[in-house]
Motif scaffolding. Sequence first.
Motif, short mmCIF file in Angstrom:
data_model
loop_
_atom_site.label_atom_id
_atom_site.label_comp_id
_atom_site.label_asym_id
_atom_site.label_seq_id
_atom_site.Cartn_x
_atom_site.Cartn_y
_atom_site.Cartn_z
N MET A 1 94.29 86.68 65.50
CA MET A 1 94.94 86.39 66.78
C MET A 1 96.25 85.67 66.53
O MET A 1 96.32 84.72 65.77
CB MET A 1 93.99 85.55 67.65
CG MET A 1 94.59 84.98 68.90
SD MET A 1 94.93 86.27 70.09
CE MET A 1 95.94 85.41 71.23
N THR A 2 97.26 86.09 67.19
CA THR A 2 98.57 85.46 67.08
C THR A 2 98.64 84.25 68.02
O THR A 2 97.90 84.19 69.00
CB THR A 2 99.67 86.46 67.43
OG1 THR A 2 100.93 85.82 67.30
CG2 THR A 2 99.55 87.01 68.82
N SER A 4 101.24 83.68 69.73
CA SER A 4 102.33 84.00 70.64
C SER A 4 101.81 84.16 72.06
O SER A 4 100.92 84.96 72.30
CB SER A 4 103.01 85.31 70.20
OG SER A 4 103.90 85.74 71.18
N ASP A 6 103.13 85.69 74.29
CA ASP A 6 103.55 87.00 74.81
C ASP A 6 102.38 87.98 74.91
O ASP A 6 102.50 89.01 75.56
CB ASP A 6 104.63 87.62 73.92
CG ASP A 6 105.90 86.79 73.90
OD1 ASP A 6 106.14 86.04 74.87
OD2 ASP A 6 106.63 86.88 72.91
N HIS A 7 101.27 87.66 74.26
CA HIS A 7 100.13 88.56 74.23
C HIS A 7 98.97 88.05 75.08
O HIS A 7 97.85 88.47 74.87
CB HIS A 7 99.67 88.78 72.79
CG HIS A 7 100.74 89.36 71.93
ND1 HIS A 7 101.15 90.67 72.02
CD2 HIS A 7 101.50 88.80 70.98
CE1 HIS A 7 102.11 90.88 71.15
NE2 HIS A 7 102.35 89.76 70.51
N ASP A 9 97.26 88.33 78.29
CA ASP A 9 97.21 89.18 79.47
C ASP A 9 95.91 89.09 80.24
O ASP A 9 95.73 89.79 81.23
CB ASP A 9 97.44 90.65 79.07
CG ASP A 9 98.81 90.87 78.43
OD1 ASP A 9 99.80 90.30 78.94
OD2 ASP A 9 98.88 91.59 77.43
N ASP A 13 92.19 86.64 76.53
CA ASP A 13 93.37 86.40 75.70
C ASP A 13 93.77 84.92 75.73
O ASP A 13 94.15 84.36 74.70
CB ASP A 13 94.56 87.23 76.17
CG ASP A 13 94.43 88.71 75.89
OD1 ASP A 13 93.54 89.11 75.10
OD2 ASP A 13 95.22 89.47 76.47
N PHE A 17 93.94 82.49 72.61
CA PHE A 17 95.21 81.81 72.32
C PHE A 17 95.00 80.31 72.15
O PHE A 17 95.51 79.71 71.20
CB PHE A 17 96.21 82.10 73.44
CG PHE A 17 97.50 81.35 73.32
CD1 PHE A 17 98.36 81.57 72.26
CD2 PHE A 17 97.86 80.41 74.27
CE1 PHE A 17 99.55 80.88 72.14
CE2 PHE A 17 99.05 79.71 74.15
CZ PHE A 17 99.89 79.95 73.08
#
Length: 54
Positions: A1-2, A4, A6-7, A9, A13, A17
Amino acid sequence: MTTSPDHVDSREDLAAFVRSLRRSHAEDGRPWENADLPSFLDALSAWTDDADGW
């Protein structure tokens, strides 16, 4: 998992995050700009208020 945003949604998520932020903080060891939980949560809520599309 990043780590960021931006991901992000979905609720899943967002949870992933937040977990990745925690993991990154534990592994990196460098201090964050927001040194305590209240200031971090204030910054997170401000970021969320300003995020387009939410």
